[in-house]
Design a protein around this motif. Sequence first.
Motif, short mmCIF file in Angstrom:
data_model
loop_
_atom_site.label_atom_id
_atom_site.label_comp_id
_atom_site.label_asym_id
_atom_site.label_seq_id
_atom_site.Cartn_x
_atom_site.Cartn_y
_atom_site.Cartn_z
N GLY A 125 -33.09 -16.32 40.82
CA GLY A 125 -32.35 -16.85 39.67
C GLY A 125 -31.63 -15.79 38.86
N LEU A 126 -31.79 -14.52 39.22
CA LEU A 126 -31.27 -13.44 38.39
C LEU A 126 -29.74 -13.42 38.39
CD1 LEU A 126 -32.36 -11.09 36.66
CD2 LEU A 126 -32.02 -9.61 38.65
N PHE A 127 -29.20 -13.17 37.20
CA PHE A 127 -27.74 -13.11 37.07
C PHE A 127 -27.18 -11.84 37.73
CE2 PHE A 127 -28.92 -10.06 34.08
CZ PHE A 127 -27.92 -9.65 33.21
N LEU A 128 -25.87 -11.81 37.92
CA LEU A 128 -25.23 -10.67 38.58
C LEU A 128 -24.97 -9.52 37.64
CD1 LEU A 128 -22.63 -12.58 40.79
CD2 LEU A 128 -24.91 -11.77 41.41
N GLY A 129 -24.95 -9.78 36.34
CA GLY A 129 -24.69 -8.73 35.36
C GLY A 129 -23.77 -9.23 34.27
N TYR A 130 -23.65 -8.45 33.23
CA TYR A 130 -22.74 -8.77 32.12
C TYR A 130 -21.32 -8.35 32.48
CZ TYR A 130 -27.11 -9.18 29.50
OH TYR A 130 -28.37 -9.54 29.08
N ARG A 131 -20.38 -9.23 32.23
CA ARG A 131 -18.99 -8.96 32.61
C ARG A 131 -18.40 -7.83 31.76
NH1 ARG A 131 -13.79 -11.24 31.33
NH2 ARG A 131 -12.44 -11.30 33.17
N ASN A 132 -17.89 -6.85 32.45
CA ASN A 132 -17.20 -5.71 31.82
C ASN A 132 -18.08 -4.94 30.85
OD1 ASN A 132 -14.82 -6.38 33.20
ND2 ASN A 132 -14.12 -7.73 31.55
N GLN A 133 -19.39 -4.90 31.11
CA GLN A 133 -20.31 -4.14 30.26
C GLN A 133 -21.24 -3.29 31.13
OE1 GLN A 133 -21.78 -5.99 26.55
NE2 GLN A 133 -21.08 -7.93 27.43
N PRO A 134 -20.70 -2.29 31.81
CA PRO A 134 -21.51 -1.49 32.75
C PRO A 134 -22.67 -0.77 32.08
CG PRO A 134 -19.37 -0.46 32.36
CD PRO A 134 -19.30 -1.83 31.77
N GLN A 135 -22.50 -0.29 30.85
CA GLN A 135 -23.58 0.41 30.18
C GLN A 135 -24.74 -0.52 29.90
OE1 GLN A 135 -24.10 3.60 29.60
NE2 GLN A 135 -26.06 3.13 28.64
N ASN A 167 -25.45 -3.22 31.56
CA ASN A 167 -26.05 -3.53 32.85
C ASN A 167 -27.03 -2.44 33.28
OD1 ASN A 167 -24.74 -5.99 33.23
ND2 ASN A 167 -22.93 -5.01 34.13
N ARG A 168 -26.67 -1.18 33.06
CA ARG A 168 -27.57 -0.08 33.43
C ARG A 168 -28.84 -0.11 32.59
NH1 ARG A 168 -22.56 2.66 34.19
NH2 ARG A 168 -22.51 3.34 32.01
N GLU A 169 -28.73 -0.53 31.35
CA GLU A 169 -29.91 -0.57 30.47
C GLU A 169 -30.83 -1.74 30.79
OE1 GLU A 169 -28.39 -0.79 26.54
OE2 GLU A 169 -27.43 1.19 26.59
N GLU A 171 -40.11 -3.04 49.45
CA GLU A 171 -38.98 -3.68 50.09
C GLU A 171 -37.84 -3.81 49.07
OE1 GLU A 171 -40.32 -7.40 51.56
OE2 GLU A 171 -42.03 -6.54 52.63
N ASP A 172 -36.67 -4.10 49.58
CA ASP A 172 -35.52 -4.27 48.70
C ASP A 172 -35.54 -5.67 48.11
OD1 ASP A 172 -33.17 -4.16 47.33
OD2 ASP A 172 -31.87 -4.26 49.10
N GLU A 173 -36.15 -5.82 46.94
CA GLU A 173 -36.22 -7.12 46.29
C GLU A 173 -35.26 -7.20 45.12
OE1 GLU A 173 -39.89 -9.04 45.51
OE2 GLU A 173 -40.95 -8.00 47.11
N GLY A 174 -34.23 -6.36 45.16
CA GLY A 174 -33.19 -6.46 44.16
C GLY A 174 -33.60 -5.86 42.83
N LEU A 175 -33.00 -6.37 41.78
CA LEU A 175 -33.15 -5.81 40.45
C LEU A 175 -34.09 -6.64 39.60
CD1 LEU A 175 -29.37 -5.05 39.80
CD2 LEU A 175 -31.12 -3.44 40.58
#
Length: 221
Positions: A180-190, A192-194, A204-208
């Motif tokens: 259910g996790l979102f892809l990230g905040y639009r145009n807010q890379p900083q 997203n990193r936080e 295993e690679d279970e994403g973020l």
Amino acid sequence: ILRLVKETDFVELSEREVFLQYAPVSFDASTLEIWGPLLNGGTLVIPPPQALSLDQLGEQIRKHGVTTLWLTSGLFNLMIDERIDDLQGLRQLLAGGDVLSVHHVQKALDSLPDTRLINGYGPTENTTFTCCFTIPRQDWQGRSIPIGRPIDNTLVYIVDDSLRLTPPGVPGEILAGGDGLFLGYRNQPQLNREKLIPNPFSNEDEGLLYRTGDLGRYLED
């Protein structure tokens, strides 16, 4: 959304259910209200477009035989205080978005014997619900209402400031992930990193995982 409404056990979703789409489409709760019935053969009731008063909300529930309803915590409190009889026909009542009032939960349990009452927790970033708890009929005075366990295809961890898992009873930050996790905040890379971090608890690679900023603690059970 499929992870929210298909083959899940936190709520019954079937052709028997009649949902009221009370939330606006810009609110993630509407995904449950719309796709819960439509992808499971149930019925979706779309009310008039204006904001509904408590009386009008109750009228829609009675008129259309609504069986499953989602309310924010504040609206849940108002309906329990002022229009509880309008909720008598519900099979399932989900409430959340904030800490549930024990007083109102207890009143609902006592007055709605045929209704399954569910506490739903989850930030929008993890699509409506992350954890859910069906509240058993017992005396909750002096206790808070738990948020339960992760729904299917959802990951939850509680960690300290160093991202170490906390033992039962020790508060920490809730991390959430899964399908259910979102892809990230639009145009807010900083941002997203936080807020989005690699899962440190899986080989295993279970994403973020999403750092919710909410505090929780495991109970002994």
